[in-house]
Write a protein that holds these residues in place. Structure first.
Motif, mmCIF file in Angstrom:
data_model
loop_
_atom_site.group_PDB
_atom_site.id
_atom_site.type_symbol
_atom_site.label_atom_id
_atom_site.label_comp_id
_atom_site.label_asym_id
_atom_site.label_seq_id
_atom_site.Cartn_x
_atom_site.Cartn_y
_atom_site.Cartn_z
ATOM 1 N N ASP A 80 0.818 -1.221 0.000
ATOM 2 C CA ASP A 80 0.000 0.000 0.000
ATOM 3 C C ASP A 80 0.850 1.268 0.000
ATOM 4 O OD1 ASP A 80 -2.327 -1.595 0.341
ATOM 5 O OD2 ASP A 80 -2.081 -1.567 2.528
ATOM 6 N N ARG A 81 2.179 1.104 0.053
ATOM 7 C CA ARG A 81 3.033 2.233 0.373
ATOM 8 C C ARG A 81 2.889 3.398 -0.607
ATOM 9 N NH1 ARG A 81 5.999 -1.948 -1.570
ATOM 10 N NH2 ARG A 81 7.461 -1.591 -3.296
ATOM 11 N N ASP A 82 2.783 3.124 -1.905
ATOM 12 C CA ASP A 82 2.702 4.215 -2.874
ATOM 13 C C ASP A 82 1.379 4.967 -2.759
ATOM 14 O OD1 ASP A 82 5.258 3.787 -4.046
ATOM 15 O OD2 ASP A 82 4.450 2.094 -5.174
ATOM 16 N N GLN A 83 0.286 4.231 -2.633
ATOM 17 C CA GLN A 83 -1.005 4.895 -2.496
ATOM 18 C C GLN A 83 -1.101 5.664 -1.177
ATOM 19 O OE1 GLN A 83 -4.745 3.303 -3.761
ATOM 20 N NE2 GLN A 83 -3.776 1.486 -4.626
ATOM 21 N N LEU A 84 -0.546 5.099 -0.107
ATOM 22 C CA LEU A 84 -0.573 5.813 1.171
ATOM 23 C C LEU A 84 0.255 7.095 1.088
ATOM 24 C CD1 LEU A 84 -1.470 5.925 4.107
ATOM 25 C CD2 LEU A 84 0.577 4.605 4.710
ATOM 26 N N THR A 85 1.404 7.011 0.429
ATOM 27 C CA THR A 85 2.236 8.206 0.264
ATOM 28 C C THR A 85 1.512 9.254 -0.573
ATOM 29 O OG1 THR A 85 4.256 6.883 0.462
ATOM 30 C CG2 THR A 85 4.476 9.067 -0.521
ATOM 31 N N ASP A 86 0.783 8.839 -1.591
ATOM 32 C CA ASP A 86 -0.014 9.787 -2.373
ATOM 33 C C ASP A 86 -1.055 10.484 -1.491
ATOM 34 O OD1 ASP A 86 1.339 9.240 -4.705
ATOM 35 O OD2 ASP A 86 -0.157 7.840 -5.482
ATOM 36 N N LEU A 87 -1.689 9.716 -0.604
ATOM 37 C CA LEU A 87 -2.684 10.297 0.300
ATOM 38 C C LEU A 87 -2.035 11.310 1.240
ATOM 39 C CD1 LEU A 87 -5.601 10.247 1.443
ATOM 40 C CD2 LEU A 87 -4.869 8.356 2.927
ATOM 41 N N VAL A 88 -0.877 10.965 1.790
ATOM 42 C CA VAL A 88 -0.150 11.883 2.675
ATOM 43 C C VAL A 88 0.262 13.140 1.908
ATOM 44 C CG1 VAL A 88 1.974 12.180 4.002
ATOM 45 C CG2 VAL A 88 0.630 10.077 4.250
ATOM 46 N N ASN A 89 0.824 12.954 0.711
ATOM 47 C CA ASN A 89 1.291 14.104 -0.065
ATOM 48 C C ASN A 89 0.139 14.979 -0.554
ATOM 49 O OD1 ASN A 89 4.135 14.299 -0.108
ATOM 50 N ND2 ASN A 89 4.261 12.500 -1.420
ATOM 51 N N GLY A 90 -1.009 14.377 -0.853
ATOM 52 C CA GLY A 90 -2.147 15.180 -1.247
ATOM 53 C C GLY A 90 -2.506 16.196 -0.174
ATOM 54 N N HIS A 91 -2.486 15.757 1.080
ATOM 55 C CA HIS A 91 -2.774 16.670 2.190
ATOM 56 C C HIS A 91 -1.633 17.667 2.390
ATOM 57 C CE1 HIS A 91 -5.827 13.609 2.967
ATOM 58 N NE2 HIS A 91 -6.427 14.489 3.742
ATOM 59 N N ALA A 92 -0.378 17.192 2.265
ATOM 60 C CA ALA A 92 0.768 18.085 2.450
ATOM 61 C C ALA A 92 0.788 19.202 1.414
ATOM 62 C CB ALA A 92 2.069 17.279 2.387
ATOM 63 N N LEU A 149 -6.379 10.480 7.775
ATOM 64 C CA LEU A 149 -6.475 11.178 6.498
ATOM 65 C C LEU A 149 -7.499 10.490 5.595
ATOM 66 C CD1 LEU A 149 -2.643 11.623 5.772
ATOM 67 C CD2 LEU A 149 -4.170 13.262 6.898
ATOM 68 N N GLN A 150 -8.153 11.278 4.765
ATOM 69 C CA GLN A 150 -9.070 10.715 3.764
ATOM 70 C C GLN A 150 -9.103 11.648 2.565
ATOM 71 O OE1 GLN A 150 -13.019 11.475 5.926
ATOM 72 N NE2 GLN A 150 -13.361 12.377 3.883
ATOM 73 N N TRP A 151 -9.305 11.072 1.391
ATOM 74 C CA TRP A 151 -9.542 11.912 0.236
ATOM 75 C C TRP A 151 -10.922 12.573 0.391
ATOM 76 C CZ3 TRP A 151 -5.624 13.200 -2.538
ATOM 77 C CH2 TRP A 151 -4.582 12.291 -2.794
ATOM 78 N N PRO A 152 -11.073 13.826 0.010
ATOM 79 C CA PRO A 152 -12.402 14.443 0.068
ATOM 80 C C PRO A 152 -13.315 13.852 -0.987
ATOM 81 C CG PRO A 152 -10.823 15.935 -0.960
ATOM 82 C CD PRO A 152 -10.032 14.756 -0.468
ATOM 83 N N ASP A 153 -14.613 14.036 -0.789
ATOM 84 C CA ASP A 153 -15.584 13.552 -1.769
ATOM 85 C C ASP A 153 -15.322 14.192 -3.127
ATOM 86 O OD1 ASP A 153 -16.782 12.045 0.162
ATOM 87 O OD2 ASP A 153 -18.467 13.395 0.492
ATOM 88 N N ALA A 154 -15.533 13.422 -4.178
ATOM 89 C CA ALA A 154 -15.374 13.913 -5.548
ATOM 90 C C ALA A 154 -16.436 13.251 -6.410
ATOM 91 C CB ALA A 154 -13.978 13.585 -6.081
ATOM 92 N N SER A 155 -16.606 13.773 -7.630
ATOM 93 C CA SER A 155 -17.653 13.241 -8.513
ATOM 94 C C SER A 155 -17.449 11.767 -8.798
ATOM 95 C CB SER A 155 -17.673 14.038 -9.823
ATOM 96 O OG SER A 155 -16.398 13.972 -10.468
ATOM 97 N N TYR A 156 -16.178 11.332 -8.885
ATOM 98 C CA TYR A 156 -15.909 9.928 -9.167
ATOM 99 C C TYR A 156 -15.765 9.115 -7.882
ATOM 100 C CZ TYR A 156 -11.278 11.968 -8.473
ATOM 101 O OH TYR A 156 -10.215 12.677 -7.967
#
Length: 308
Positions: free
Chosen positions: A13-25, A99-106
C-alpha cells in the motif's frame, strides 16, 4: 456506494498511502513532497520524537480500500502506562494522523471511508483500555503538525467523532531572500549551539538582549524528494526593554545570511493565537501565514461507530 474494506496497512500500500499523505501536504506547504521511505519510517518509529517515541508501546496503521484504491488511513499509537512516561500521555491512545480523500464526482462517498477507518481505529484503542483518546497530527514534513485549516474534511470528521481541539497555532513561511537584510552595527551577534538549533545571540554593551534559534535539520535525511532547503525558528526572544528597536530584525538578518550559506531558502515560524505581537513582527519581517493548525485534540464525547 462502493464497498469499503478496512484492514491493516500492507507494504504494497506504500505508494497509495504516500499519495494520500502528499495530497494533504501539498494543500498546506508549497513544494513539500514526502518520500515513500519517510512515510514508512514514521509507521515504524519516529526518531525525531526522541522524548515521546520511547514511551510508545504499540503502533498500528489501518487503511480503507474502495475499488482497489486507498481512500483513507489512520495511524495510531498506545503510550505505556508506567512510570517514566509523561503524565499527560501515560496510558493513553493517540491518533498520530487520520487522512481521507475528500468527496469527488468519481468518489462521492470518500467521507464514508474516512469514518469507517476512524471507527476501526477507535475500536482498537478501546480494546487497549486506554485512559483517554488524543489526536495531535504529525506528518513527516515541515510545518505539518496539527489539523490544517486546508483540511476541513478532517476537522469535520474529528468533530463528528466527539473530539475537541485545545489549542491552535499559526504557521508562517518566509522566502529567505525576503527576510531583513540590515544588521545593527552597535550589536554583537554570537553564533553558538542552542537548544533548538543554531543560536544567534544579540549583545548590547556585553549584555544579552535577544536571541533566535534556527533548526536546519527539519528536512531529515531522505525525508523530502524536492531539493528545497527548509529550516524553522525554534526560539525567538527579545528583551522587553529592547523591543521595536531593530534587535529582532538584526537577528533575522544574521540568520538569513547563515541560511543562504546553508542553501536553505525557506524559513518557517510559529505563533500561538494569543501571540499577536509575534505574528505581526514576523509578517513585517517577510513571513506570510500559510495555515492555522488545530492541535491537542481530545475525545471528550465518545460516539458509537457509524453514529455522529
Amino acid at each position: 456506494m462502493s464497498a469499503i474494506t478496512v484492514r491493516p496497512f500492507r507494504r504494497s500500500d506504500r505508494d497509495q498511502l504516500t499519495d494520500l499523505v502528499n495530497g494533504h501536504a501539498h494543500a498546506v506547504m508549497p513544494g513539500v513532497s514526502i518520500t515513500v521511505n519517510a512515510v514508512l519510517s514514521q509507521l515504524e518509529h519516529e526518531p525525531d520524537e526522541f522524548i515521546v517515541d520511547p514511551w510508545v508501546q504499540e503502533r498500528i496503521t489501518l487503511v480503507a480500500e474502495q475499488r482497489g484504491r486507498i481512500t483513507a488511513a489512520a495511524h495510531m499509537v498506545r503510550y505505556a502506562d508506567r512510570s517514566g512516561v509523561g503524565p499527560d500521555l501515560r496510558g493513553t491512545g493517540e491518533l498520530r494522523w487520520l487522512l481521507q480523500w475528500p468527496d469527488a464526482s468519481y468518489w462521492p462517498d470518500a467521507h464514508l471511508a474516512g469514518r469507517s477507518v476512524a471507527d476501526a481505529a477507535l475500536t482498537v484503542m478501546r480494546s487497549w483500555s486506554v485512559q483517554a483518546v488524543l489526536a495531535d497530527f504529525t506528518l513527516p514534513a515541515p510545518g505539518l503538525t496539527g489539523v490544517a485549516e486546508q483540511w476541513p474534511h478532517i476537522g469535520q470528521l474529528l468533530d463528528g467523532l466527539g473530539f475537541v481541539s485545545r489549542r491552535s497555532e499559526q504557521v508562517l513561511l518566509a522566502d529567505v531572500s525576503d527576510l531583513p537584510a540590515d544588521v545593527r552595527e552597535d550589536l554583537t551577534i554570537l553564533r553558538t549551539l542552542g537548544e533548538c538549533g543554531t543560536r544567534f545571540t544579540a549583545l548590547a554593551d556585553g549584555q544579552e538582549v535577544g536571541y533566535v534559534e534556527i533548526d536546519t535539520t527539519i528536512n531529515g535525511a531522505g525525508r523530502l524528494s524536492a531539493p528545497t532547503g527548509w529550516a524553522d525558528v525554534g526560539n525567538l526572544h527579545v528583551a522587553e526593554s529592547m523591543r521595536r528597536q531593530g534587535v529582532g530584525s538584526a537577528l533575522l538578518a544574521t540568520a538569513a545570511q547563515w541560511l543562504r550559506l546553508a542553501r536553505a531558502d525557506r524559513l518557517l515560524a510559529y505563533a500561538e493565537l494569543d501571540e499577536s505581537d509575534l505574528a505581526s513582527f514576523l509578517k513585517r519581517s517577510g513571513f506570510q501565514s500559510v495555515t492555522t493548525n488545530r492541535r491537542a485534540w481530545v475525545q471528550t464525547a465518545p460516539v458509537q461507530p457509524g453514529v455522529s
